[in-house]
Design an enzyme around this catalytic site. Structure first.
Site, PDB file in Angstrom:
ATOM      1  N   GLU A 107       0.821  -1.209   0.000  1.00 38.23           N
ATOM      2  CA  GLU A 107       0.000   0.000   0.000  1.00 38.23           C
ATOM      3  C   GLU A 107       0.854   1.258   0.000  1.00 38.23           C
ATOM      4  O   GLU A 107       0.488   2.273  -0.601  1.00 38.23           O
ATOM      5  CB  GLU A 107      -0.938  -0.019   1.209  1.00 38.23           C
ATOM      6  CG  GLU A 107      -2.011  -1.095   1.070  1.00 38.23           C
ATOM      7  CD  GLU A 107      -2.900  -1.207   2.285  1.00 38.23           C
ATOM      8  OE1 GLU A 107      -4.125  -1.115   2.126  1.00 38.23           O
ATOM      9  OE2 GLU A 107      -2.366  -1.405   3.398  1.00 38.23           O
ATOM     10  N   GLU A 127      -4.068  -9.413   3.780  1.00 34.66           N
ATOM     11  CA  GLU A 127      -4.715  -9.020   5.038  1.00 34.66           C
ATOM     12  C   GLU A 127      -5.909  -9.891   5.432  1.00 34.66           C
ATOM     13  O   GLU A 127      -6.060 -10.194   6.633  1.00 34.66           O
ATOM     14  CB  GLU A 127      -5.139  -7.544   4.959  1.00 34.66           C
ATOM     15  CG  GLU A 127      -4.000  -6.549   5.079  1.00 34.66           C
ATOM     16  CD  GLU A 127      -3.344  -6.187   3.745  1.00 34.66           C
ATOM     17  OE1 GLU A 127      -2.644  -5.170   3.703  1.00 34.66           O
ATOM     18  OE2 GLU A 127      -3.567  -6.927   2.762  1.00 34.66           O
TER      19      GLU A 127
END
Length: 247
Positions: A107, A127
């Site tokens: 990210e 995640e």
């Protein structure tokens, strides 16, 4: 700074993620250090080169810290806030990704303007395996970068984007051998520093403006640049060179 190695140059700032004992996992201290770098670049705008270590960019967020975080910390957007601040820096940002860029590390790379990668780079957002979402930008930035089908494959099915696919999907602008990656990133920034700093800054601002801002944003940026002495000097130099070439 304990988690970053920062090298300031007149025309750029080089930041290396530096938590080798944790494979550059992004913890609260690193978030604070990244905010400090953002403050520096907001006060004195220069291109940013962001990189990691040998064979790892960042292996994700610090899971030990995530385990202790609750609803209030999630609502603060601890990681997403600094990534968005990096995205909004006034001058271009380049991520040089060697090896793993996973979870929060991916990210962070997604938040940069341009990504270069080594031939051993790997991007992924695992995640959901940890019971959470990729909540620091991947759920919308990755779709913008590579399109919905590939983004859903990564975010919903745990797909890892290897270096060749990263290039084919245009997630990265170019691939280089690991030993040549940072040199290539500096060459890219060299090209940026040859142009007008004001034009570079305003081009990024207009590029990042929402669709509803156009063409007004374009006209206002151009109006500022048309009154800049650097514009006149560069155009006169161009015309003088053209006249010499034709005589």
């Amino acid at each position: 700074m304990n988690t970053l190695l920062v090298e300031e140059k007149p025309d750029r700032v080089v930041v290396r993620l530096h938590r080798p004992e944790a494979r550059n996992a992004i913890d609260a201290e690193m978030v604070g250090d990244l905010h400090a770098v953002c403050g520096l670049l907001e006060r004195d705008p220069r291109p940013l080169l962001l990189t990691g270590g040998d064979g790892v960019f960042a292996a994700g967020a610090d899971i030990g810290e995530l385990l202790r975080r609750g609803r209030e910390q999630a609502l603060q957007g601890i990681n997403s806030t600094v990534f968005e601040r990096i995205r909004r820096l006034p001058m271009p940002t380049v991520a040089a990704v060697d090896g793993h860029a996973l979870g929060g590390g991916a990210e962070l790379a997604y938040a940069c303007d341009i990504r270069l990668a080594s031939t051993r780079a790997r991007f992924g957002n695992p995640e959901p395996h940890l019971g959470i979402i990729a909540g620091a930008g991947a759920c919308w930035r990755l779709r913008e970068l590579v399109g919905e089908p590939l983004a859903k494959l990564v975010l919903l099915a745990g797909h890892t984007i290897e270096a060749p696919e990263a290039l084919a999907s245009r997630l990265v602008a170019a691939l280089h051998e690991p030993g040549e990656l940072e040199t290539a990133a500096h060459r890219l920034i060299d090209r940026m520093t040859e142009v007008s700093p004001a034009a570079l800054r305003l081009t990024k601002l207009v590029l990042d403006a929402p669709p509803s801002a156009h063409p007004v944003a374009d006209h206002l940026a151009q109006a500022v640049l048309f009154e800049d002495s650097d514009k006149e000097a560069r155009m006169r130099k161009f015309l003088d060179r053209k006249r010499k070439d034709t005589t």
